[in-house]
Motif scaffolding. Sequence first.
Motif, mmCIF file in Angstrom:
data_model
loop_
_atom_site.group_PDB
_atom_site.id
_atom_site.type_symbol
_atom_site.label_atom_id
_atom_site.label_comp_id
_atom_site.label_asym_id
_atom_site.label_seq_id
_atom_site.Cartn_x
_atom_site.Cartn_y
_atom_site.Cartn_z
ATOM 1 N N ASN A 230 0.662 -1.100 -0.085
ATOM 2 C CA ASN A 230 0.076 0.008 0.020
ATOM 3 C C ASN A 230 0.937 1.187 0.099
ATOM 4 O OD1 ASN A 230 -2.947 -0.448 -0.002
ATOM 5 N ND2 ASN A 230 -2.649 -1.180 2.149
ATOM 6 N N ALA A 231 2.020 1.133 0.734
ATOM 7 C CA ALA A 231 2.894 2.547 0.852
ATOM 8 C C ALA A 231 3.537 2.893 -0.535
ATOM 9 C CB ALA A 231 3.984 1.984 1.859
ATOM 10 N N PHE A 232 3.744 1.984 -1.678
ATOM 11 C CA PHE A 232 4.157 2.408 -2.869
ATOM 12 C C PHE A 232 3.099 3.637 -3.558
ATOM 13 C CE2 PHE A 232 6.304 -1.824 -2.848
ATOM 14 C CZ PHE A 232 7.515 -1.538 -2.598
ATOM 15 N N GLY A 233 1.814 3.286 -3.276
ATOM 16 C CA GLY A 233 1.068 4.281 -3.808
ATOM 17 C C GLY A 233 0.688 5.618 -2.887
ATOM 18 N N PRO A 234 -0.161 6.348 -3.118
ATOM 19 C CA PRO A 234 -0.550 7.769 -2.565
ATOM 20 C C PRO A 234 -0.765 7.498 -1.256
ATOM 21 C CG PRO A 234 -2.565 7.294 -3.965
ATOM 22 C CD PRO A 234 -1.424 5.990 -4.254
ATOM 23 N N ARG A 235 -0.995 8.694 -0.530
ATOM 24 C CA ARG A 235 -1.492 8.324 1.099
ATOM 25 C C ARG A 235 -3.105 8.496 0.799
ATOM 26 N NH1 ARG A 235 2.424 9.523 4.757
ATOM 27 N NH2 ARG A 235 4.380 9.779 3.809
ATOM 28 N N ASN A 236 -3.875 7.471 0.429
ATOM 29 C CA ASN A 236 -5.050 7.289 0.447
ATOM 30 C C ASN A 236 -5.526 6.541 1.775
ATOM 31 O OD1 ASN A 236 -4.389 4.830 -0.272
ATOM 32 N ND2 ASN A 236 -5.431 4.928 -2.477
ATOM 33 N N LEU B 299 -6.343 3.660 1.699
ATOM 34 C CA LEU B 299 -5.936 2.138 2.124
ATOM 35 C C LEU B 299 -4.363 2.407 2.389
ATOM 36 C CD1 LEU B 299 -6.608 0.663 -1.552
ATOM 37 C CD2 LEU B 299 -7.676 -0.034 0.602
ATOM 38 N N PHE B 300 -3.614 3.386 2.410
ATOM 39 C CA PHE B 300 -2.263 3.730 2.941
ATOM 40 C C PHE B 300 -2.487 3.963 4.441
ATOM 41 C CE2 PHE B 300 0.652 6.689 4.476
ATOM 42 C CZ PHE B 300 1.849 6.034 4.181
ATOM 43 N N GLU B 301 -3.424 4.935 4.617
ATOM 44 C CA GLU B 301 -3.684 5.329 6.301
ATOM 45 C C GLU B 301 -3.988 4.175 6.872
ATOM 46 O OE1 GLU B 301 -2.721 8.043 7.174
ATOM 47 O OE2 GLU B 301 -2.498 9.160 5.267
ATOM 48 N N GLU B 302 -5.116 3.446 6.570
ATOM 49 C CA GLU B 302 -5.395 2.195 7.522
ATOM 50 C C GLU B 302 -4.627 1.178 7.597
ATOM 51 O OE1 GLU B 302 -8.830 0.821 5.046
ATOM 52 O OE2 GLU B 302 -10.082 2.527 5.466
ATOM 53 N N SER B 303 -3.624 0.751 6.558
ATOM 54 C CA SER B 303 -2.641 -0.278 6.773
ATOM 55 C C SER B 303 -1.365 0.122 7.712
ATOM 56 C CB SER B 303 -2.129 -0.698 5.342
ATOM 57 O OG SER B 303 -1.446 0.316 4.629
ATOM 58 N N MET B 304 -1.104 1.683 7.564
ATOM 59 C CA MET B 304 -0.097 2.318 8.501
ATOM 60 C C MET B 304 -0.558 2.584 9.746
ATOM 61 S SD MET B 304 2.601 2.675 6.508
ATOM 62 C CE MET B 304 3.801 3.757 7.638
ATOM 63 N N ALA B 305 -1.666 2.437 10.034
ATOM 64 C CA ALA B 305 -2.082 2.367 11.587
ATOM 65 C C ALA B 305 -1.426 1.261 12.326
ATOM 66 C CB ALA B 305 -3.634 2.714 11.446
ATOM 67 N N GLU B 306 -1.419 -0.092 11.400
ATOM 68 C CA GLU B 306 -1.140 -1.142 12.283
ATOM 69 C C GLU B 306 0.519 -1.171 11.959
ATOM 70 O OE1 GLU B 306 -3.246 -4.857 11.071
ATOM 71 O OE2 GLU B 306 -3.871 -3.573 9.194
ATOM 72 N N MET B 307 1.108 -0.331 11.574
ATOM 73 C CA MET B 307 2.921 -0.520 11.328
ATOM 74 C C MET B 307 3.200 -0.666 12.671
ATOM 75 S SD MET B 307 4.731 -0.978 9.208
ATOM 76 C CE MET B 307 6.623 -1.010 8.986
ATOM 77 N N THR C 283 -1.199 -1.571 -4.744
ATOM 78 C CA THR C 283 -0.100 -2.159 -5.751
ATOM 79 C C THR C 283 -0.397 -3.525 -6.450
ATOM 80 O OG1 THR C 283 1.661 -0.998 -4.624
ATOM 81 C CG2 THR C 283 2.294 -2.892 -5.966
ATOM 82 N N LEU C 284 -1.068 -4.291 -5.238
ATOM 83 C CA LEU C 284 -1.262 -5.751 -5.638
ATOM 84 C C LEU C 284 -2.895 -5.919 -5.998
ATOM 85 C CD1 LEU C 284 0.186 -7.602 -2.492
ATOM 86 C CD2 LEU C 284 1.362 -6.911 -4.893
#
Length: 404
Positions: free
Chosen positions: A178-184, A186-194, A390-391
């Motif tokens: 998700n991080a290869f794409g924009p800060r949408n 999907l990015f924000e939701e997944s990064m919250a788990e980082m 990305t996937l």
Amino acid sequence: MQVSPTNGIGADRPVNAQDPFDLEILANPYAFHEELREAGPIVWLEHYGLWGMGRFEEVHATLNDWQTFCSSAGVGISDFRKEKPWREPSILLEKDPPEHDRARSAMTKVLSPVAIRKLRADFEAFAEELVEQLVAKGEFDAVTDLAEVFPLKVFPDALGLESGERDYLLRYGNIAFNAFGPRNSLFEESMAEMPEVAKWINARCDRAKLSPDGLGAEIFGFADEGKITEHEAGMLVRSLLTAGVDTTVNGIGCALRSLAAHPEQWAALRDDPTLVRNAFEETLRYDSPVQTFFRTTTRPVDIGGVQVGEGEKVLMFLGAANRDPRKWENADQFDIRRKAAGHVGFGSGVHGCVGQMIARLEAEVVLKALTKRVHTLELTGEPTPKLNNTLRGWAHIPVRVTAK
């Protein structure tokens, strides 16, 4: 699509105003892909202010020209020369030669054809055991009961990872891609788990946590020989866990979805299991698990009469290239008898997927086990897409099978 000048340089450039990372496009990208391909060899993606390409010839050429289209500025939308990446750049994906060569050489030896052959017996045994259980059930989820279960067992085992809580690997891969794409969203939701996920991954990739006879220990062996550093060895283990699980899960899932949706293709595979490898290659072409990657220009370059400047991001749509009718006859048809070799589902060139032979082995043994025990394979409901920047993959694929 509209046409606008190219900053006063060269021919007019085609412009597309759509957001290629819109959730509806990610769920079903193929109409957008066709529009992109037909607009021209390279298209200005107005929404993000960068270039996109969807034709096979240009995508393939870009992947194979690292000197002009570099990876070291990041293979996502972020430009590492202008902003700090959220994680340390991958020494496989995001370094160019000659810096890239040391890590690539080590991984090529660890994942040699001889090493892959040694894994086959264990992979086959688990595939047959798992398929036997699922055939007995009759109905199951081809993703959560098979496409996820198999890679989460065999690949981390081969790497030497300790058992338990391996769902973290799926979460980590989801974050990374998700991080290869924009800060949408999907990015924000997944990064919250980082924070939680990174802590788990880093602990499991420590040399002391890996079994001494796994592929991970072999990677650290190259650090002992001075060919890579200890830190780089740990990064390579994490890279394999990032790219070696999600992409294979999605590849197997896409294969099962395509076969279940095309019963005549499943019948052909069942009746002729020698088509197993062909079937997976056609899956990688027809429904590419890795849909996009970015490159950055290192110099001004002419692409189809359009002048692209130095330091500009170029988004390659691998999934679009793999359905380009200029390259493939009846490109939108799923045909396991097609000679699909040459697709860009695993990338191409010096940055091509280093673990692609393991992915092929995993898919091959799963599909072969199914051909031994399954007579019919059919969908019992609409598959649910799993969205990622990305996937391309599936969260759920409900299927019914009958035994031979």
